[in-house]
Motif scaffolding. Sequence first.
Motif, short mmCIF file in Angstrom:
data_model
loop_
_atom_site.label_atom_id
_atom_site.label_comp_id
_atom_site.label_asym_id
_atom_site.label_seq_id
_atom_site.Cartn_x
_atom_site.Cartn_y
_atom_site.Cartn_z
N GLY A 1 1.75 -18.13 -4.60
CA GLY A 1 3.02 -17.71 -4.02
C GLY A 1 3.54 -16.41 -4.62
O GLY A 1 4.51 -15.84 -4.11
N GLY A 2 2.91 -15.93 -5.69
CA GLY A 2 3.32 -14.68 -6.33
C GLY A 2 2.85 -13.47 -5.54
O GLY A 2 2.17 -13.60 -4.52
N ARG A 3 3.19 -12.29 -6.03
CA ARG A 3 2.87 -11.07 -5.29
C ARG A 3 2.23 -10.01 -6.16
O ARG A 3 2.46 -9.96 -7.37
CB ARG A 3 4.14 -10.49 -4.68
N ILE A 4 1.44 -9.17 -5.50
CA ILE A 4 0.92 -7.95 -6.11
C ILE A 4 1.62 -6.78 -5.43
O ILE A 4 1.69 -6.72 -4.19
CB ILE A 4 -0.61 -7.81 -5.92
N LEU A 5 2.14 -5.86 -6.24
CA LEU A 5 2.74 -4.63 -5.74
C LEU A 5 1.79 -3.49 -6.09
O LEU A 5 1.49 -3.28 -7.26
CB LEU A 5 4.09 -4.38 -6.39
N VAL A 6 1.32 -2.77 -5.09
CA VAL A 6 0.38 -1.67 -5.30
C VAL A 6 1.12 -0.36 -5.00
O VAL A 6 1.52 -0.11 -3.87
CB VAL A 6 -0.87 -1.81 -4.41
N LEU A 7 1.29 0.44 -6.04
CA LEU A 7 1.95 1.74 -5.90
C LEU A 7 0.86 2.80 -5.84
O LEU A 7 0.17 3.04 -6.82
CB LEU A 7 2.88 2.00 -7.09
N GLY A 8 0.67 3.39 -4.70
CA GLY A 8 -0.39 4.37 -4.52
C GLY A 8 -1.62 3.70 -3.97
O GLY A 8 -2.16 2.78 -4.56
N GLY A 9 -2.02 4.10 -2.80
CA GLY A 9 -3.17 3.49 -2.15
C GLY A 9 -2.74 2.30 -1.31
O GLY A 9 -1.65 1.76 -1.47
N ARG A 10 -3.57 1.94 -0.41
CA ARG A 10 -3.33 0.80 0.48
C ARG A 10 -4.58 -0.05 0.57
O ARG A 10 -5.36 0.06 1.50
CB ARG A 10 -2.95 1.29 1.88
N PRO A 11 -4.79 -0.92 -0.40
CA PRO A 11 -5.98 -1.76 -0.34
C PRO A 11 -5.91 -2.76 0.81
O PRO A 11 -4.82 -3.07 1.31
CB PRO A 11 -5.97 -2.49 -1.69
N GLU A 12 -7.05 -3.22 1.22
CA GLU A 12 -7.12 -4.26 2.24
C GLU A 12 -6.81 -5.60 1.60
O GLU A 12 -7.21 -5.85 0.47
CB GLU A 12 -8.54 -4.31 2.83
N ALA A 13 -6.11 -6.45 2.33
CA ALA A 13 -5.89 -7.81 1.83
C ALA A 13 -7.24 -8.50 1.75
O ALA A 13 -8.05 -8.41 2.67
CB ALA A 13 -4.96 -8.56 2.77
N SER A 14 -7.51 -9.13 0.62
CA SER A 14 -8.79 -9.83 0.44
C SER A 14 -8.58 -11.01 -0.48
O SER A 14 -7.56 -11.11 -1.16
CB SER A 14 -9.84 -8.87 -0.14
N GLY A 15 -9.55 -11.89 -0.49
CA GLY A 15 -9.45 -13.07 -1.33
C GLY A 15 -8.27 -13.90 -0.89
O GLY A 15 -8.00 -14.03 0.30
N PRO A 16 -7.53 -14.42 -1.85
CA PRO A 16 -6.41 -15.30 -1.49
C PRO A 16 -5.10 -14.55 -1.22
O PRO A 16 -4.02 -15.07 -1.50
CB PRO A 16 -6.29 -16.19 -2.73
N PHE A 17 -5.16 -13.32 -0.71
CA PHE A 17 -3.96 -12.51 -0.51
C PHE A 17 -3.76 -12.13 0.94
O PHE A 17 -4.73 -11.90 1.67
CB PHE A 17 -4.04 -11.23 -1.35
N GLU A 18 -2.49 -12.02 1.33
CA GLU A 18 -2.13 -11.50 2.64
C GLU A 18 -1.10 -10.40 2.46
O GLU A 18 -0.24 -10.49 1.57
CB GLU A 18 -1.58 -12.60 3.56
N ALA A 19 -1.19 -9.37 3.29
CA ALA A 19 -0.20 -8.29 3.25
C ALA A 19 1.10 -8.81 3.83
O ALA A 19 1.10 -9.55 4.81
CB ALA A 19 -0.71 -7.10 4.05
N THR A 20 2.21 -8.43 3.21
CA THR A 20 3.51 -8.91 3.68
C THR A 20 4.25 -7.90 4.53
O THR A 20 5.18 -8.26 5.23
CB THR A 20 4.42 -9.31 2.51
N GLY A 21 3.88 -6.63 4.43
CA GLY A 21 4.53 -5.60 5.23
C GLY A 21 5.85 -5.12 4.66
O GLY A 21 6.46 -4.22 5.19
N GLU A 22 6.33 -5.70 3.56
CA GLU A 22 7.59 -5.25 2.97
C GLU A 22 7.32 -4.25 1.86
O GLU A 22 6.21 -4.14 1.38
CB GLU A 22 8.37 -6.44 2.42
N GLY A 23 8.34 -3.52 1.47
CA GLY A 23 8.25 -2.72 0.27
C GLY A 23 7.75 -1.31 0.42
O GLY A 23 7.39 -0.69 -0.57
N SER A 24 7.74 -0.73 1.62
CA SER A 24 7.26 0.64 1.75
C SER A 24 8.09 1.54 0.83
O SER A 24 9.30 1.38 0.77
CB SER A 24 7.41 1.08 3.20
N PRO A 25 7.54 2.44 0.09
CA PRO A 25 6.17 2.98 0.08
C PRO A 25 5.21 2.21 -0.83
O PRO A 25 4.25 2.78 -1.33
CB PRO A 25 6.38 4.39 -0.44
N VAL A 26 5.47 0.96 -1.05
CA VAL A 26 4.64 0.13 -1.92
C VAL A 26 3.95 -0.91 -1.05
O VAL A 26 4.58 -1.54 -0.20
CB VAL A 26 5.51 -0.57 -2.98
#
Length: 136
Positions: free
Chosen positions: A104-129
């Motif tokens: 239920g936790g989150r990863i915030l990626v600053l810089g770059g846009r990795p593809e969701a993989s493994g047990p993760f889904e993109a949430t669409g919130e947090g631009s530019p993150v």
Amino acid sequence: MRLLVEKVLAAAALPAAGTLIDVGSGNGSPGLVFALLRDDLEVTLLEPRARRWAFLREAARAAGRTVRVLRVRHDGYGGPPARTVTLRGLALPLADLAHLVEPGGRILVLGGRPEASGPFEATGEGSPVAVFRRLG
């Protein structure tokens, strides 16, 4: 300075209160910056390079903020997972970070846009993150 203003400060409200692990902390952005801005975060910085690790320890001490600074890579971290994991400037597959993020936790990626993989889904919130939520 532009990266700090545009991305890090814009993202300061995104980490949920609780634990945060910053992977490859380097110069302290974003993990140390979040620790200084948010008293509700318990921050752990992971930095394997000795000089940067020493800098981060001293910077946290000088700022008067309790921050765990570990000289370890993401794949060598054996502590508990965090509610939020941050990543900037590292091209790591999200699946390699799964053990760092609680369900239920989150990863915030600053810089770059990795593809969701493994047990993760993109949430669409947090631009530019880019924000990814760990499933189950």
